[in-house]
Write an enzyme that holds these catalytic residues in place. Structure first.
Site, mmCIF file in Angstrom:
data_model
loop_
_atom_site.group_PDB
_atom_site.id
_atom_site.type_symbol
_atom_site.label_atom_id
_atom_site.label_comp_id
_atom_site.label_asym_id
_atom_site.label_seq_id
_atom_site.Cartn_x
_atom_site.Cartn_y
_atom_site.Cartn_z
ATOM 1 N N ASP A 180 40.286 50.309 44.926
ATOM 2 C CA ASP A 180 40.615 49.159 44.080
ATOM 3 C C ASP A 180 40.174 49.483 42.655
ATOM 4 O OD1 ASP A 180 40.947 46.722 42.859
ATOM 5 O OD2 ASP A 180 39.514 45.629 44.106
ATOM 6 N N GLY A 194 36.927 44.979 45.132
ATOM 7 C CA GLY A 194 36.344 43.966 44.248
ATOM 8 C C GLY A 194 35.883 44.589 42.942
ATOM 9 N N MET A 215 36.179 33.696 38.492
ATOM 10 C CA MET A 215 36.229 33.883 39.937
ATOM 11 C C MET A 215 37.537 34.643 40.213
ATOM 12 S SD MET A 215 34.614 33.457 42.729
ATOM 13 C CE MET A 215 33.448 32.116 42.782
ATOM 14 N N ASP A 216 37.410 35.800 40.867
ATOM 15 C CA ASP A 216 38.594 36.614 41.185
ATOM 16 C C ASP A 216 39.112 36.248 42.571
ATOM 17 O OD1 ASP A 216 38.183 37.846 38.773
ATOM 18 O OD2 ASP A 216 37.614 39.799 39.610
ATOM 19 N N ASP A 254 35.700 47.976 33.021
ATOM 20 C CA ASP A 254 34.457 47.261 32.704
ATOM 21 C C ASP A 254 33.252 48.151 32.961
ATOM 22 O OD1 ASP A 254 35.962 45.003 32.094
ATOM 23 O OD2 ASP A 254 35.950 44.336 34.175
HETATM 24 O O1 RIB Z 1 38.634 43.844 34.283
HETATM 25 C C1 RIB Z 1 38.746 43.232 35.534
HETATM 26 C C2 RIB Z 1 38.649 41.749 35.378
HETATM 27 O O2 RIB Z 1 39.762 41.278 34.669
HETATM 28 C C3 RIB Z 1 38.684 40.987 36.698
HETATM 29 O O3 RIB Z 1 37.420 40.821 37.274
HETATM 30 C C4 RIB Z 1 39.358 39.686 36.332
HETATM 31 O O4 RIB Z 1 38.494 38.596 36.333
HETATM 32 C C5 RIB Z 1 39.942 39.918 34.952
HETATM 33 O O5 RIB Z 1 39.233 39.249 34.006
#
Ligand code: RIB
Length: 298
Positions: A239, A278, A12-13, A245
């Site tokens: 952001d 986000g 959870m961010d 990812d």
């Molecule tokens: O790569 C971004 C992620 O890194 C974020 O969502 C946070 O949770 C960290 O794990």
């Protein structure tokens, strides 16, 4: 349909928007707070699913108030959760994120992610054997990363190892990965080298093919011979959380087309991902990636 297995973290961010990053010891008034779903593993799973892949997640959540929403968020994106463990008496992973001027600073508390073991990966062996690619990062125990590399390698399934957060790794592990996808700092850490060394030299010295991310400057890639450059795509960054990812997921999804094409699409997908708030806010669909590629010839 491309089949991807993601082995990694689910967090959870807890995101604070600030006018700038505070100095050590300073208290700063923030502008906005939001909690959104993240974790490098969960993010890569969602990014791959939005790009049209069939995605299976191997991960862990705790038994706290974050666990159900985190799982529901992944399920709503079409990610298969059969191999997401629920660990009792444990918190789910969290990431405290400050965003200022489009950049971020992150502190991760792994919680249940730290209890994802090689046996959880072994239980998903049949999925790995039938996957087109496996994605793994380093917010889970290193022995679980190692088990993933061995299982996939034994099945001749390509693994993309995203070495984030950075830690030095045995050279033998790197040889099990089809590609590693560090940024410059992560590659230097992996190799135990000085971060100021020219990144092209670092790439030549790595024990496996490298796809190196350079933020807005795009990416460099090398299987053998000289490193090749793919320019970045110009966008307005809101952001940058989750850009890496998105890049990794797109690389895995489009790898079957050729490495240069996959890197180009990964750069486009990552660029789009930073245009919304986000980690998962801006992750694009394949149609959005294609639209950017036809608008901009990077
Ligand atoms: O790569 C971004 C992620 O890194 C974020 O969502 C946070 O949770 C960290 O794990």
């Amino acid at each position: 349909m491309t089949r991807i297995v993601v082995v990694g973290s689910i967090n959870m961010d807890l995101v604070t928007l600030a006018p700038r990053f505070p100095a050590p010891g300073e208290t700063l008034m923030g502008e906005r707070f939001l909690s959104v779903h993240g974790g490098k593993g969960g993010n890569q799973a969602v990014a791959a699913a939005r790009l049209g892949a069939e995605v299976h997640m191997v991960g862990a959540v705790g038994d706290d108030a974050f666990a159900d929403p985190l799982c529901e968020g992944l399920a709503e994106e079409g990610v298969d959760l059969e191999h997401v463990a629920r660990i009792e008496n444990c918190s789910s992973g969290t990431a405290s994120i400050t965003v200022a001027g489009g950049e971020n600073e992150i502190v991760v508390v792994p919680g249940a992610n730290a209890l994802l073991t090689p046996s959880h990966v072994a239980k998903a062996q049949h999925l790995i054997a039938n996957a087109d690619a496996v994605l793994v990062q380093m917010e889970i125990p290193l022995q679980t990363v190692e088990a993933t590399l061995h299982i996939a390698h034994a099945q001749r399934v390509p693994v993309i190892l995203n070495p984030a957060p950075a830690q030095p790794l045995p050279v033998a592990w790197l040889r099990l990965a089809r590609y590693i996808t560090p940024n410059q700092h992560e590659l230097a850490t992996l190799l135990g080298a000085d971060a100021s060394e020219d990144f092209r030299n670092l790439m030549r010295r790595a024990a496996c093919p490298v796809v190196l991310t350079r933020g807005a400057e795009g990416a460099w890639f090398r299987e053998e011979g000289e490193p090749q450059h793919q320019a970045g795509f110009a966008v307005k960054a809101v952001d940058s959380t989750g850009a890496g990812d998105t890049f990794n997921a797109a690389l895995a999804v489009f790898l079957h087309e050729s490495l240069p094409i996959a890197v180009r699409k990964a750069c486009a997908a990552a660029a789009l991902s930073v245009t919304r708030l986000g980690a998962r806010g801006g992750m694009p669909t394949t149609r959005e990636v294609d639209a950017l590629l036809s608008r901009q010839h990077a």
